[in-house]
Write an enzyme that holds these catalytic residues in place. Structure first.
Site, PDB file in Angstrom:
ATOM      1  N   GLU A 110       0.815  -1.218   0.000  1.00 37.22           N
ATOM      2  CA  GLU A 110       0.000   0.000   0.000  1.00 37.22           C
ATOM      3  C   GLU A 110       0.852   1.273   0.000  1.00 37.22           C
ATOM      4  O   GLU A 110       0.816   2.052   0.959  1.00 37.22           O
ATOM      5  CB  GLU A 110      -0.972   0.003   1.188  1.00 37.22           C
ATOM      6  CG  GLU A 110      -2.013  -1.102   1.105  1.00 37.22           C
ATOM      7  CD  GLU A 110      -3.099  -0.988   2.166  1.00 37.22           C
ATOM      8  OE1 GLU A 110      -2.857  -0.331   3.189  1.00 37.22           O
ATOM      9  OE2 GLU A 110      -4.170  -1.554   1.957  1.00 37.22           O
ATOM     10  N   GLU A 145      -6.669  -7.748  -0.741  1.00 37.07           N
ATOM     11  CA  GLU A 145      -7.143  -7.767   0.641  1.00 37.07           C
ATOM     12  C   GLU A 145      -8.563  -7.214   0.714  1.00 37.07           C
ATOM     13  O   GLU A 145      -8.876  -6.209   0.069  1.00 37.07           O
ATOM     14  CB  GLU A 145      -6.302  -6.844   1.536  1.00 37.07           C
ATOM     15  CG  GLU A 145      -4.852  -7.157   1.655  1.00 37.07           C
ATOM     16  CD  GLU A 145      -4.155  -6.097   2.518  1.00 37.07           C
ATOM     17  OE1 GLU A 145      -4.818  -5.430   3.337  1.00 37.07           O
ATOM     18  OE2 GLU A 145      -2.950  -5.924   2.350  1.00 37.07           O
TER      19      GLU A 145
END
Ligand code: GLA
Length: 706
Positions: A154, A310
């Protein structure tokens, strides 16, 4: 983006999640792989935060535990997405290179004891990140478990902007590359205003604290620079991997959630696009936000299959109030991502953590264990994903595009705008949700993209629109397209400077009007506009914002019934060349947008779906068949008309209509007969029987209703 050839999980969909076994005793792993088999897991990401274990001291490596883990997973037939662990530099790195820490805008250096990158601009961090990526790739390039590489985690969160000395030095270099001369920079930033003219590169600072607001063009460039530095860090790691391996490289995006990354640019650098998505608990219609994020991810991926790296089986732990998912909700969420192009369904994380910051985060294997409802749903979903193997590689096609330009969003978010109440995020969601409720499948597109395949293009938030982009939109309409432009559009150019000729000037010809003045409302005020197009007379609420428009060829579709613009045009329509351009100068809510978009759709020759609201229907197009995915978010059974084929989840034939029970999902292979598609076709598990499906469902929605 490179053509990756074979999909990382082969001709099947992936199912799994982040697997962080280093937080557990060794013996747990055998149970993990046994339970993964039970749940149908075939894909896990490992090593994402393992730098301190893989390189316990600078230059000393311990790969033994990773060797064993990869062997174990391979023996169990589980494919590995192997990470570089650079989102969690070890404590020794902070101690050895304290000057490589990220510094906040207020001058506070960020220390160890948590996670998050060091300064992407600092040579020591760049070198250490590249080194560990290279070591891992060298060691595991040919490991049969490893099917792809997961770089970092991320980018942009929790570390985005950096004001360290290293960042400021890199910023000056970046500016010199971009502008060449200080004169060009002074012109671009308009530094003559407020006497900011620079005579030396060393005098140019990062846009840190200043007595009044910082030069806005400077702030916009700092957002570009921040994105560039993060991406350069990714590219350095990716290229280190590519020296050893040609397996696909990805990094997990946060589509729609991470303000510091421009995903159009990032998607060009990865081999496969991946995304993380978490519901916003405070949003009662979070499933619409989910669809938006999934459509955006598919769009930046250029329509190719993507990985849901995710999401959560139930609650997260990092919001103010972390709302658990109700029975069936996880499956609806997961399969909505699949409907919109995901070919892997991944979760954070496999087994719930006992220690640390995320111990209250849900997991595939929850604290409550295998007797829990969440575990049963995880197993049931694994069977569903397995039954959908033949969807791998099928694509989603949209006739509607919503414009998405991160640079415009950065610019609109800067301070000292006409109103705090007009937000690009809110406008984008409102238009998206209107189209979602009308059953329209939507792509996102950059304003300079080729738009010719879309019947309808909507610009919900184009505050920054370059002259080139405006010309592109104008050509699109002239060639027969239908364009809807929302308020506060084409106000500034790429330097946040008002366009010569005034607000909206580059769109003046296509919209057939001029914007004379903005008329923001006071807090709590709301106006009304009267929609009169096609003989209707409908009152629509118009909160927050209005504009004073001078028409130059456009016809009035709605006018202000009250307020400072009373009697003036609010929504307009203009025929230009072979197409039509609408301007919606007020921020209508989702209901208020209904007549406007219905009229625009009529111009575009496309019709909204007749399926009940909150029943989401998307088609994936495969080589041999089309697949209808219907997700019923309501508490009543729903009917989707004109669906005939084979139900891949429940088994059996469907048609002429598809019935979807309350809270359930159906996936139908369109076409006659229950037989699988032709030679070389699907090899996934058999669809579950209606009976086994019912058993799984009995533990879900029925329980809630009792
Ligand atoms: C992000 C991170 C994960 C985890 C989850 C929790 O997606 O990548 O490591 O922290 O959030 O929701």
């Amino acid at each position: 983006m490179a053509d990756t050839g074979t999909w990382p999980t082969g001709r099947t969909l992936g199912y799994g999640g982040d697997y962080n076994p280093e937080q557990w005793p060794r013996e747990t792993r055998d149970e993990d792989v046994r339970l993964m088999a039970e749940a149908g897991v075939n894909f896990v990401s490992v090593g994402i935060f393992s730098w301190a274990l893989l390189e316990p001291r600078e230059g000393e490596y311990d790969f033994a535990w990773m060797d064993e883990l990869l062997d174990l997973l391979h023996a169990a037939g589980i494919a590995v997405d192997l990470a570089t662990p650079t989102a969690a530099p070890p404590a020794w790195f902070y101690a050895t290179y304290p000057e490589a820490r990220v510094v906040t805008r207020d001058g506070v250096p960020l220390g160890p004891g948590s996670r998050g990158a060091c300064s992407p601009s600092h040579p020591a961090y760049r070198a250490a990140a590249r080194n560990i990526a290279s070591r891992i790739a060298e060691r595991y390039a040919d490991h049969p478990a490893v099917v792809m590489w997961h770089v970092h985690n991320e980018y942009g969160a929790p570390v985005g902007e950096d004001y360290s000395d290293a960042a400021v030095a890199a910023w000056r270099t970046w500016l010199a590359d971009r502008y060449g001369t200080l004169d060009a920079l002074n012109d671009a930033w308009g530094t003559r205003f407020w006497g900011q003219v620079y005579g030396e590169w060393e005098h140019v600072q990062a846009p840190g604290p200043t007595p009044a607001t910082v030069n806005q063009a400077q702030q916009l460039d700092y957002a570009r620079f921040t994105d560039h530095q993060l991406r350069a860090l990714f590219v350095a790691e990716r290229d280190a991997i590519r020296e050893h391996s040609d397996k696909p490289v990805t990094t997990n995006f946060m589509a729609n959630e991470c303000p510091t990354t421009d995903l159009w640019a990032w998607a060009r650098e990865v081999d496969v696009v991946s995304n993380d998505h978490y519901l916003t608990a405070a949003d009662p219609r979070g499933h619409v936000g989910l669809s938006l994020a999934a459509d955006l991810t598919r769009s930046v991926a250029g329509g190719r299959p993507w990985i849901l790296m995710e999401h959560s089986t139930s609650a997260v732990n990092w919001q103010g109030r972390n709302v658990a998912k109700r029975p069936g909700e996880m499956a609806r969420n997961s399969l909505a991502h699949v409907a919109r192009g995901a070919d892997v369904v991944g979760f954070f994380q496999w087994r719930a953590s006992r220690y640390g910051a995320e111990k209250f985060h849900s997991a595939m294997l929850p604290h409550a264990g295998t007797g829990s409802r969440v575990w049963q749903e995880v197993v049931s979903l694994g069977a569903d994903v397995g039954a959908l193997a033949e969807l791998q590689g099928s694509t989603v096609q949209a006739r509607v595009a919503l414009l998405w330009d991160t640079e415009s969003f950065w610019a609109q978010d800067l301070p000292w705008r006409p109103s705090d109440d007009l937000r690009h995020r809110e406008r984008t969601r409102a238009y998206y949700e209107r189209l979602w409720r009308d059953g329209m499948t939507v792509d996102f597109a950059h304003p300079t993209a080729d738009l010719s395949r879309y019947a309808l293009v909507v610009a919900p938030a184009s505050y920054l629109l370059t002259a080139d982009a405006a010309a592109n939109l104008t050509r699109y309409v002239a060639a027969g397209g239908t364009l809807v432009v929302s308020c506060f559009a084409a106000v500034v150019d790429e330097h946040d400077a008002v366009h010569p000729g005034g607000y909206g000037a580059p769109l003046r010809d296509v919209l057939g009007l001029r914007v004379e003045e903005f008329l923001p409302l006071r807090a709590g005020e709301s106006g009304t506009v009267t929609w009169t197009y096609d003989g209707a007379t409908t009152a629509l609420g118009a909160p927050v914002w209005a504009e004073d428009l001078a028409l130059d060829g456009a016809e009035v579709a709605a006018h202000h019934a009250d307020g400072r613009a009373a009697g003036g045009p609010a929504v307009t329509r203009h025929e230009h060349g072979d197409g039509v351009a609408w301007y919606v100068s007020v921020p209508l809510d989702v209901d208020g947008l209904a007549p406007v978009l219905a009229a625009a759709c009529a111009d575009a020759g496309i019709a909204p779906s007749d399926t009940a609201e909150d029943v989401e229907v998307v088609v994936r197009h495969g080589h041999d068949a089309d697949y209808v995915l219907a997700i019923n978010h309501t508490e009543a059974a729903a009917t989707v008309s004109g669906v005939e084929g084979t139900d891949l989840l429940h088994g059996g034939a469907v048609g002429p209509d598809l019935k979807v029970p309350a809270g359930d999902v159906a996936v139908v292979r369109m076409g006659p007969g229950p037989a699988a598609a032709g030679a070389g076709g699907p090899s996934g598990p058999e669809p579950r029987t209606t009976e086994s499906r019912r058993r799984a469902d009995a533990t879900t929605f029925d329980e809630e209703e009792r």
